[in-house]
Design a protein around this motif. Structure first.
Motif, PDB file in Angstrom:
ATOM      1  N   ALA A 206       0.826  -1.207   0.000  1.00  0.00           N
ATOM      2  CA  ALA A 206       0.000   0.000   0.000  1.00  0.00           C
ATOM      3  C   ALA A 206       0.861   1.257   0.000  1.00  0.00           C
ATOM      4  CB  ALA A 206      -0.925  -0.007   1.215  1.00  0.00           C
ATOM      5  N   ARG A 207       1.994   1.216   0.703  1.00  0.00           N
ATOM      6  CA  ARG A 207       2.867   2.378   0.818  1.00  0.00           C
ATOM      7  C   ARG A 207       3.557   2.730  -0.489  1.00  0.00           C
ATOM      8  NH1 ARG A 207       3.714   6.569   4.173  1.00  0.00           N
ATOM      9  NH2 ARG A 207       4.042   6.005   6.343  1.00  0.00           N
ATOM     10  N   GLN A 208       3.963   1.727  -1.270  1.00  0.00           N
ATOM     11  CA  GLN A 208       4.673   1.955  -2.540  1.00  0.00           C
ATOM     12  C   GLN A 208       5.823   2.959  -2.362  1.00  0.00           C
ATOM     13  OE1 GLN A 208       4.159   0.589  -6.019  1.00  0.00           O
ATOM     14  NE2 GLN A 208       3.631  -0.959  -4.475  1.00  0.00           N
ATOM     15  N   PHE A 209       6.755   2.608  -1.485  1.00  0.00           N
ATOM     16  CA  PHE A 209       7.929   3.456  -1.289  1.00  0.00           C
ATOM     17  C   PHE A 209       8.703   3.615  -2.592  1.00  0.00           C
ATOM     18  CE2 PHE A 209       7.400   1.948   3.178  1.00  0.00           C
ATOM     19  CZ  PHE A 209       7.265   3.189   3.774  1.00  0.00           C
ATOM     20  N   HIS A 210       9.299   4.782  -2.746  1.00  0.00           N
ATOM     21  CA  HIS A 210      10.102   5.102  -3.929  1.00  0.00           C
ATOM     22  C   HIS A 210      11.499   4.493  -3.820  1.00  0.00           C
ATOM     23  CE1 HIS A 210      11.515   7.409  -7.355  1.00  0.00           C
ATOM     24  NE2 HIS A 210      12.474   7.944  -6.637  1.00  0.00           N
ATOM     25  N   ALA A 211      12.002   4.392  -2.575  1.00  0.00           N
ATOM     26  CA  ALA A 211      13.352   3.876  -2.346  1.00  0.00           C
ATOM     27  C   ALA A 211      13.485   3.485  -0.880  1.00  0.00           C
ATOM     28  CB  ALA A 211      14.408   4.908  -2.721  1.00  0.00           C
ATOM     29  N   LEU A 212      14.533   2.708  -0.579  1.00  0.00           N
ATOM     30  CA  LEU A 212      14.890   2.336   0.784  1.00  0.00           C
ATOM     31  C   LEU A 212      16.300   2.809   1.073  1.00  0.00           C
ATOM     32  CD1 LEU A 212      13.686  -1.412   0.789  1.00  0.00           C
ATOM     33  CD2 LEU A 212      12.349   0.628   1.373  1.00  0.00           C
ATOM     34  N   HIS A 213      16.496   3.386   2.281  1.00  0.00           N
ATOM     35  CA  HIS A 213      17.823   3.854   2.686  1.00  0.00           C
ATOM     36  C   HIS A 213      18.285   3.044   3.894  1.00  0.00           C
ATOM     37  CE1 HIS A 213      20.556   7.192   4.483  1.00  0.00           C
ATOM     38  NE2 HIS A 213      21.247   6.358   3.717  1.00  0.00           N
ATOM     39  N   TYR A 214      19.416   2.335   3.726  1.00  0.00           N
ATOM     40  CA  TYR A 214      19.975   1.455   4.755  1.00  0.00           C
ATOM     41  C   TYR A 214      21.194   2.113   5.394  1.00  0.00           C
ATOM     42  CZ  TYR A 214      17.613  -2.484   2.309  1.00  0.00           C
ATOM     43  OH  TYR A 214      16.726  -3.338   1.709  1.00  0.00           O
ATOM     44  N   THR A 215      21.279   2.062   6.720  1.00  0.00           N
ATOM     45  CA  THR A 215      22.487   2.499   7.416  1.00  0.00           C
ATOM     46  C   THR A 215      22.758   1.581   8.605  1.00  0.00           C
ATOM     47  OG1 THR A 215      21.196   4.061   8.765  1.00  0.00           O
ATOM     48  CG2 THR A 215      22.313   4.958   6.819  1.00  0.00           C
ATOM     49  N   SER A 216      24.039   1.339   8.869  1.00  0.00           N
ATOM     50  CA  SER A 216      24.444   0.616  10.073  1.00  0.00           C
ATOM     51  C   SER A 216      25.889   0.996  10.399  1.00  0.00           C
ATOM     52  CB  SER A 216      24.311  -0.890   9.909  1.00  0.00           C
ATOM     53  OG  SER A 216      25.093  -1.359   8.840  1.00  0.00           O
ATOM     54  N   GLN A 217      26.297   0.726  11.632  1.00  0.00           N
ATOM     55  CA  GLN A 217      27.595   1.185  12.100  1.00  0.00           C
ATOM     56  C   GLN A 217      28.764   0.473  11.433  1.00  0.00           C
ATOM     57  OE1 GLN A 217      27.729   1.087  16.388  1.00  0.00           O
ATOM     58  NE2 GLN A 217      26.048   2.558  16.614  1.00  0.00           N
ATOM     59  N   ASN A 218      28.515  -0.635  10.753  1.00  0.00           N
ATOM     60  CA  ASN A 218      29.623  -1.331  10.082  1.00  0.00           C
ATOM     61  C   ASN A 218      30.048  -0.652   8.785  1.00  0.00           C
ATOM     62  OD1 ASN A 218      27.612  -2.015   8.254  1.00  0.00           O
ATOM     63  ND2 ASN A 218      27.720  -4.226   8.616  1.00  0.00           N
ATOM     64  N   THR A 223      21.343   3.298  -0.681  1.00  0.00           N
ATOM     65  CA  THR A 223      19.973   3.588  -1.085  1.00  0.00           C
ATOM     66  C   THR A 223      19.646   2.791  -2.335  1.00  0.00           C
ATOM     67  OG1 THR A 223      20.082   5.837  -0.188  1.00  0.00           O
ATOM     68  CG2 THR A 223      18.346   5.383  -1.780  1.00  0.00           C
ATOM     69  N   VAL A 224      18.520   2.089  -2.303  1.00  0.00           N
ATOM     70  CA  VAL A 224      18.089   1.304  -3.455  1.00  0.00           C
ATOM     71  C   VAL A 224      16.695   1.743  -3.864  1.00  0.00           C
ATOM     72  CG1 VAL A 224      17.234  -0.577  -1.968  1.00  0.00           C
ATOM     73  CG2 VAL A 224      17.772  -1.035  -4.371  1.00  0.00           C
ATOM     74  N   MET A 394      14.986   3.226   6.190  1.00  0.00           N
ATOM     75  CA  MET A 394      13.954   4.235   6.031  1.00  0.00           C
ATOM     76  C   MET A 394      13.296   4.069   4.668  1.00  0.00           C
ATOM     77  SD  MET A 394      13.903   5.951   8.846  1.00  0.00           S
ATOM     78  CE  MET A 394      12.908   7.385   8.387  1.00  0.00           C
ATOM     79  N   GLY A 395      11.982   4.099   4.648  1.00  0.00           N
ATOM     80  CA  GLY A 395      11.255   4.079   3.389  1.00  0.00           C
ATOM     81  C   GLY A 395      11.092   5.502   2.890  1.00  0.00           C
ATOM     82  N   LEU A 396      11.547   5.769   1.671  1.00  0.00           N
ATOM     83  CA  LEU A 396      11.492   7.114   1.100  1.00  0.00           C
ATOM     84  C   LEU A 396      10.344   7.200   0.106  1.00  0.00           C
ATOM     85  CD1 LEU A 396      15.326   7.572   0.367  1.00  0.00           C
ATOM     86  CD2 LEU A 396      14.082   7.887   2.524  1.00  0.00           C
ATOM     87  N   LEU A 397       9.596   8.299   0.178  1.00  0.00           N
ATOM     88  CA  LEU A 397       8.446   8.516  -0.697  1.00  0.00           C
ATOM     89  C   LEU A 397       8.767   9.579  -1.738  1.00  0.00           C
ATOM     90  CD1 LEU A 397       5.811   8.303   2.122  1.00  0.00           C
ATOM     91  CD2 LEU A 397       5.860   6.810   0.114  1.00  0.00           C
ATOM     92  N   PRO A 398       8.073   9.577  -2.880  1.00  0.00           N
ATOM     93  CA  PRO A 398       8.377  10.536  -3.953  1.00  0.00           C
ATOM     94  C   PRO A 398       8.296  11.996  -3.525  1.00  0.00           C
ATOM     95  CG  PRO A 398       6.954   8.791  -4.784  1.00  0.00           C
ATOM     96  CD  PRO A 398       7.032   8.608  -3.297  1.00  0.00           C
ATOM     97  N   ASP A 399       7.472  12.311  -2.538  1.00  0.00           N
ATOM     98  CA  ASP A 399       7.328  13.711  -2.115  1.00  0.00           C
ATOM     99  C   ASP A 399       8.442  14.156  -1.162  1.00  0.00           C
ATOM    100  OD1 ASP A 399       6.729  12.465   0.264  1.00  0.00           O
ATOM    101  OD2 ASP A 399       4.659  13.163   0.380  1.00  0.00           O
ATOM    102  N   GLY A 400       9.409  13.295  -0.909  1.00  0.00           N
ATOM    103  CA  GLY A 400      10.530  13.639  -0.037  1.00  0.00           C
ATOM    104  C   GLY A 400      10.346  13.227   1.409  1.00  0.00           C
ATOM    105  N   SER A 401       9.163  12.778   1.773  1.00  0.00           N
ATOM    106  CA  SER A 401       8.933  12.326   3.141  1.00  0.00           C
ATOM    107  C   SER A 401       9.480  10.908   3.318  1.00  0.00           C
ATOM    108  CB  SER A 401       7.445  12.364   3.476  1.00  0.00           C
ATOM    109  OG  SER A 401       6.718  11.490   2.633  1.00  0.00           O
TER     110      SER A 401
END
Length: 416
Positions: A206-218, A223-224, A394-401
């Motif tokens: 339902a969310r249809q995220f535009h991209a995913l941003h991954y971060t970790s301390q390693n 971003t995909v 983080m799930g990124l949406l087309p509107d920047g949120s």
């Protein structure tokens, strides 16, 4: 090797694989691949297949020692074309609507020292010459299932401080537990397990995220991008004729296929990767415009490079999969040295072929149409684990949120 104390549970496990994993229908053919070191359990599976009404059962035996000798000594030409009989067997089984069941129990160190270019050549050849076989699985025409079977060398790798018999028994217990086959009604356990995926699958779709941003301390900062009309899946799969089955037993993942040209940044491995009987450890891959452009590894760098060399698609991503650090496999504390298990302990990505079912209408598309919809095409598909206890997604949406999907390695926000 079948521990006497587990005989009844293993019979239930064999029944689970045939009736639930493969959803075998009366009269349907079974093509089973099994390690020779797991022959006693493979025979249980064959017996269950006949009991379920199989029309035919063919077993293709795998032997780590014989395979190693082949890779070490066969002429290069042996890896550049699949023997006609093997292509006929596999393609014919797929055309006849066979279910394809593979028991995974290879020695994690069985191919150490083998020239990786031979794996690369064979991967290209087998996907070319057995195209009907692989298309049957990839395009939802054939039911397929991969499940574990304990073998002595695998067991000793996982539990090196135990005797062989103790290690095999302990590995079988771990396999039964992670496959939810150690209770009184494994089929019901899998029905409940599958249903538990649906809320998150529906939310993500339902969310249809535009991209995913991954971060970790390693060092992971990555971003995909996701495709327009992408589809998340998990908990099982469905063929084009509506048969519900389980491609992997165990499974703890929710996954989709990303946009093949939208991956940026660096990802670091969270667990070793067993690839063709060799280990790749402490590795990283850097992406630009969707393509892997650099990589490094503490161990197994040549193997990692051989994966990327299979074809152009092997340098792009075909899968992003979400697995919480709280998954039962992760919490077991066992490093299985098997992608089937270790990928279900951590979020992972896959280099290579994407999934047609992960874009709306994808199962009806030909390869060119899938590529036009940014689903990656390749002769390989290799999962590698990147999920850590501190991973943030983080799930990124087309509107920047944006919205949190994972925090500290587990589901977050509305997905928790």
């Amino acid at each position: 090797m079948i521990p006497v104390s587990l005989d009844n549970q293993l019979k239930n496990y064999a029944r689970l694989l045939i009736r639930t994993g493969c959803a075998l229908k009366p009269g349907q053919e079974v093509l089973l691949t099994a390690p020779v070191d797991a022959a006693p359990f493979a025979r249980m599976v064959v017996e269950e297949a006949w009991a379920a009404g199989a029309g035919a059962v063919t077993v293709e035996w795998a032997d780590d020692v014989v395979s190693r000798l082949h890779y070490l000594h066969a002429p290069q030409s042996a890896f550049e074309k699949v023997p006609e009989w093997k292509a006929l067997q596999r393609n014919g089984a797929a055309e006849r609507g066979a279910v394809i069941l593979s028991l995974d129990g290879e020695d994690p160190d069985g191919m150490a020292g083998v020239d990786p270019s031979r794996f690369t050549a064979w991967s290209r050849s087998v996907h070319r010459d057995c195209k009907v076989f692989y298309d049957g699985m990839d395009l939802g025409r054939n039911v397929w299932c991969i499940a574990g079977a304990a073998t002595p060398k695998w067991a000793k790798k996982v539990f090196p401080n135990l005797s062989e018999a103790e290690a095999v028994e302990k590995l079988w217990k771990a396999i039964l537990s992670t496959a939810r086959a150690d209770g009184s009604d494994p089929a019901l356990a899998w029905k409940d397990h599958s249903a538990a995926f649906q809320r998150r699958v529906e939310l993500l779709n339902a969310r249809q995220f535009h991209a995913l941003h991954y971060t970790s301390q390693n060092g992971t900062d990555f971003t995909v991008g996701l495709n327009k009309d992408h589809v998340w899946a998990g908990g099982g799969a469905e063929t084009v004729d509506g048969t519900w089955f389980f491609p992997n037993m165990p499974t703890e993942e929710i996954f989709t296929s990303p946009h093949r040209c939208r991956a940026e940044g660096v990802v670091h491995s969270a667990l070793p990767l067993n690839y063709n009987g060799g280990l790749i450890e402490d590795f990283w891959v850097r992406f630009e415009e969707g393509k892997a452009v650099d990589c490094g590894a503490k161990q197994g760098l040549d193997l990692l490079k051989s994966i990327l060399a299979v074809d152009e698609g092997a340098t792009h991503l075909g899968e992003v999969a979400l697995v919480p650090h709280a998954s039962p496999i992760a919490q077991s504390g066992i490093l299985f040295y098997s992608t089937l298990y270790d990928e279900n302990a951590a979020c992972h990505l896959a280099l290579g072929k994407g999934f047609p079912e992960c874009v709306k209408g994808g199962l009806e598309m030909d390869e060119e149409t899938l590529k036009a919809h940014n689903i990656n095409l390749s002769a390989t598909h290799v999962d590698f684990m990147i999920g850590t206890a501190d991973l943030s997604i983080m799930g990124l949406l087309p509107d920047g949120s944006s919205a949190p999907i994972f925090q500290n390695g587990n589901w977050a926000g509305e997905f928790a």
